[in-house]
Design an enzyme around this catalytic site. Structure first.
Site, PDB file in Angstrom:
ATOM      1  N   GLU A 289       5.613  11.012  -2.206  1.00 24.44           N
ATOM      2  CA  GLU A 289       6.500  10.182  -1.393  1.00 24.44           C
ATOM      3  C   GLU A 289       7.315   9.257  -2.299  1.00 24.44           C
ATOM      4  OE1 GLU A 289       3.453   9.405   2.332  1.00 24.44           O
ATOM      5  OE2 GLU A 289       4.686   7.778   1.615  1.00 24.44           O
TER       6      GLU A 289
ATOM      7  N   GLU B 272       0.901  -1.161   0.000  1.00 18.40           N
ATOM      8  CA  GLU B 272       0.000   0.000   0.000  1.00 18.40           C
ATOM      9  C   GLU B 272       0.933   1.202   0.000  1.00 18.40           C
ATOM     10  OE1 GLU B 272      -1.772   2.832   2.501  1.00 18.40           O
ATOM     11  OE2 GLU B 272      -1.113   3.007   0.427  1.00 18.40           O
TER      12      GLU B 272
END
Ligand SMILES: N=C(N)NC/C=C/[C@H]1O[C@@H](n2cnc3c(N)ncnc32)[C@H](O)[C@@H]1O
Length: 416
Positions: A203, A194
């Site tokens: 990110e 995930e």
């Protein structure tokens, strides 16, 4: 603008260097003596001829380049990935927020349940497992041969305890390591993770997922998510515009409107994440602007992803901006089995990501039948590797006024 003749005698007393620099953003030359480049290019700077213009080379072409667009190479940035800070944020119970996200967590549980038969005897890696909940779903709801629960942050200490507490220690092994540094006993049949961040990619944990896929996923192995898409819709945002912009026009009877440019920069120059878009504020049917196949996507593809859009306004209103969100799809291990979807859009149950709002520099009245076309580009930051900028180019054509055509572009850093 430096003339060639003037620049030649400057050469004599500038400092001669030869250093690699990285282009932070695109530059289009406006003269024969200048050198164009795109964000992420590596340039060899031969002379810092003056403060603003340097003499540089890119793949055998020479010319003047604007020094403001360049940054020393990544090795010069002490921590391009900011891993220290990144992993420490995940050592805390930030995982609580993600575990509390029911649609997110339930989708992964459903994926394991609906593939439980096919998972029998398989080897699974859960990359960035956090507390290990996906690994525990595998251990308790299916009969895999082994699950490698990989987690770089200190939360892995808790993960060990949770594996024992839930009687999965025979199947689940916790590796406290960056996944890229792993040495494993075998390749894996399934790589589940995930990894999705704001606007899908923020990110850039996805880079780790791709590198681990290339190193540890068996040929023909399954990626969960198997594919991902980014959706976009033109939208109204009256509340945001009124609270952040109109607010200054009449403040307790006083006129603070000279602060509006400051407010514009402060509140609307970057994307607004965790925006809850009301479906009624969608001015058109959303469209997929970017689709990623997680079995074939390469790390280099991540540098720059773009997609075009063409919206027909379906209800008259105010175009304040665009809202983006992502969906991920989980293909079945069974041939012909149905896929499962995690949709983080405004028409689905709300998740901790919610949506991301991109506010334009000014509201634009639009009528039903008007056309909003353009493109969105996600450009990875060549220096700060977990960051990117999102550029939206749009043009508006009016159904009732064929002579009208407004074209604009805006670049939103996320967050550098
Ligand atoms: N943003 C969303 N959705 N999820 C982020 C999920 C991040 C979790 O995965 C871990 N993680 C991230 N990258 C790696 C890696 N290369 N190796 C091992 N663990 C990693 C972080 O420490 C968090 O616990």
């Amino acid at each position: 603008m430096l003339e060639m003749s003037e620049s030649e005698n400057i050469h004599t007393n500038s400092n001669i260097i030869t250093q690699e620099f990285i282009a932070l953003e695109d530059f289009n030359a406006t003269g024969a003596e200048q050198l164009s480049f795109t964000a992420g290019d590596t340039l060899l700077v031969h002379e810092q001829v003056c403060t603003d213009w340097w003499w540089a080379e890119r793949s055998g072409c020479f010319g003047y380049v604007p020094s403001a667009f360049l940054h020393r190479g990544v090795e010069d940035v002490e921590d391009a990935w900011q891993d220290e800070e990144y992993f420490s944020t995940y050592g805390t119970l930030l995982h609580l927020e993600m575990l509390s996200d029911r649609p997110r967590t339930e989708t992964y549980r459903q994926v394991i349940v609906s593939n439980s038969a096919a998972l029998r005897g398989k080897v699974v890696m859960d990359l960035g497992c956090g507390t290990g909940i996906i690994s525990l779903f595998c251990g308790r709801l299916a009969q895999p041969a082994a699950v490698y629960a990989v987690e770089a942050s200190s939360v892995a200490e808790h993960t060990e305890k949770l594996v024992k507490l839930n009687r999965c220690e025979d199947v689940v092994t916790v590796f406290r390591s960056r996944a890229e540094d792993l040495m494993l006993p075998s390749k894996v049949d399934v790589l589940v993770s995930e990894w999705m961040g704001n606007c899908l990619l923020f990110e850039f944990m996805v880079e780790s997922v791709l590198r681990v896929r290339d190193r540890w996923l068996k040929d023909g192995g399954m990626m969960w998510p198997s594919s991902a898409s980014l959706s976009l819709v033109p939208c109204q945002a009256h509340a945001d515009y009124s609270q952040k912009m109109e607010f200054w026009e009449n403040l307790y009877g006083l006129d603070f409107s000279c602060l509006q440019p400051v407010a514009q920069e402060e509140f609307f120059s970057k994307p607004k994440f965790s925006h809850q878009l009301d479906p009624d504020d969608c001015l058109s049917t959303p469209c997929n602007v970017i689709s990623l196949d997680m079995h074939t996507l390469s790390v280099s593809d991540l540098e720059k992803l773009s997609g075009e859009f063409r919206f027909t306004i379906e209800r008259s209103g105010t175009l304040h901006g665009f809202t983006a969100w992502f969906s991920t799809f989980f293909h079945s291990l069974d041939e012909g089995g149905s896929s499962l979807e995690l949709n983080t859009g405004p028409h689905a149950e709300s998740t901790h990501w919610k949506q991301t709002l991109f506010m334009l520099d000014g509201p634009i009245g639009v009528e039903e039948g008007d056309c909003v076309g353009g493109a969105i580009t996600l450009q990875r930051n060549p220096i700060w590797r977990r960051h990117m900028s999102i550029t939206i180019e749009w043009r508006i054509k009016r159904r009732n006024d064929p002579t009208f055509c407004e074209e604009k572009t805006k670049r939103f850093p996320m967050w550098r």
